[in-house]
Design a protein around this motif. Sequence first.
Motif, PDB file in Angstrom:
ATOM      1  N   LEU A  81       0.813  -1.211   0.000  1.00 45.09           N
ATOM      2  CA  LEU A  81       0.000   0.000   0.000  1.00 45.09           C
ATOM      3  C   LEU A  81       0.845   1.259   0.000  1.00 45.09           C
ATOM      4  CD1 LEU A  81      -2.516  -1.014   2.831  1.00 45.09           C
ATOM      5  CD2 LEU A  81      -2.746  -1.418   0.375  1.00 45.09           C
TER       6      LEU A  81
ATOM      7  N   ILE B  95       0.775   5.047   1.345  1.00 47.94           N
ATOM      8  CA  ILE B  95       0.090   5.875   2.339  1.00 47.94           C
ATOM      9  C   ILE B  95       0.818   7.218   2.435  1.00 47.94           C
ATOM     10  CG2 ILE B  95      -0.748   3.883   3.646  1.00 47.94           C
ATOM     11  CD1 ILE B  95       1.462   4.513   5.723  1.00 47.94           C
TER      12      ILE B  95
ATOM     13  N   ILE C 155      -4.677   5.610   2.916  1.00 43.13           N
ATOM     14  CA  ILE C 155      -4.420   4.538   1.946  1.00 43.13           C
ATOM     15  C   ILE C 155      -4.843   5.090   0.594  1.00 43.13           C
ATOM     16  CG2 ILE C 155      -4.990   2.192   1.213  1.00 43.13           C
ATOM     17  CD1 ILE C 155      -5.575   1.536   4.172  1.00 43.13           C
TER      18      ILE C 155
ATOM     19  N   GLU D  75      -7.972  -0.747  -2.615  1.00 46.37           N
ATOM     20  CA  GLU D  75      -7.139  -1.400  -1.594  1.00 46.37           C
ATOM     21  C   GLU D  75      -7.632  -1.036  -0.193  1.00 46.37           C
ATOM     22  OE1 GLU D  75      -3.271  -0.008  -2.822  1.00 46.37           O
ATOM     23  OE2 GLU D  75      -2.911  -1.834  -3.977  1.00 46.37           O
ATOM     24  N   ARG D  76      -8.074   0.201  -0.022  1.00 45.36           N
ATOM     25  CA  ARG D  76      -8.642   0.628   1.260  1.00 45.36           C
ATOM     26  C   ARG D  76      -9.864  -0.233   1.597  1.00 45.36           C
ATOM     27  NH1 ARG D  76     -10.639   5.799   0.227  1.00 45.36           N
ATOM     28  NH2 ARG D  76      -8.498   6.362  -0.281  1.00 45.36           N
TER      29      ARG D  76
END
Length: 127
Positions: free
Chosen positions: A58, A60, A104, A109-110
């Motif tokens: 991920l 961020i 994120i 993906e979050r």
Amino acid sequence: MNEYLDSAGNLVLSGKAIGKNSNENHAFSTLGVLWQGTSSLKNIAGVPGDSIGRGLLLDINGGEQLQSTSSIPVFNYIGGKTAAVRLEGPDNKIVYFAFGFEDIQNPSERDIVMKRTIDWLDMDVDA
């Protein structure tokens, strides 16, 4: 927080200044981590085999770094320490993201991370 957890409550905690503001607080030790400072690192990798983080890489916007004491790492910063942990007690479960969940970058993906978190907590969100 401890009173809520003692009453068999599950908890998802997310934020990039929680450790900095709570490290000396007894409630913070309940999370099974030690605060290791802020991080400017932007990439985290899911711990292989973990029910929440497995297979994910991920992007961020930074956060805090943790050292696990009694919790299980979920995500680690690439080139750094732990970014998220989970902890299971006899009557509750805790997931702690040491970064803003909204940070994120990829929305899909979050969504995956939230679904896996809810699944791990064994929550019925349709009730």
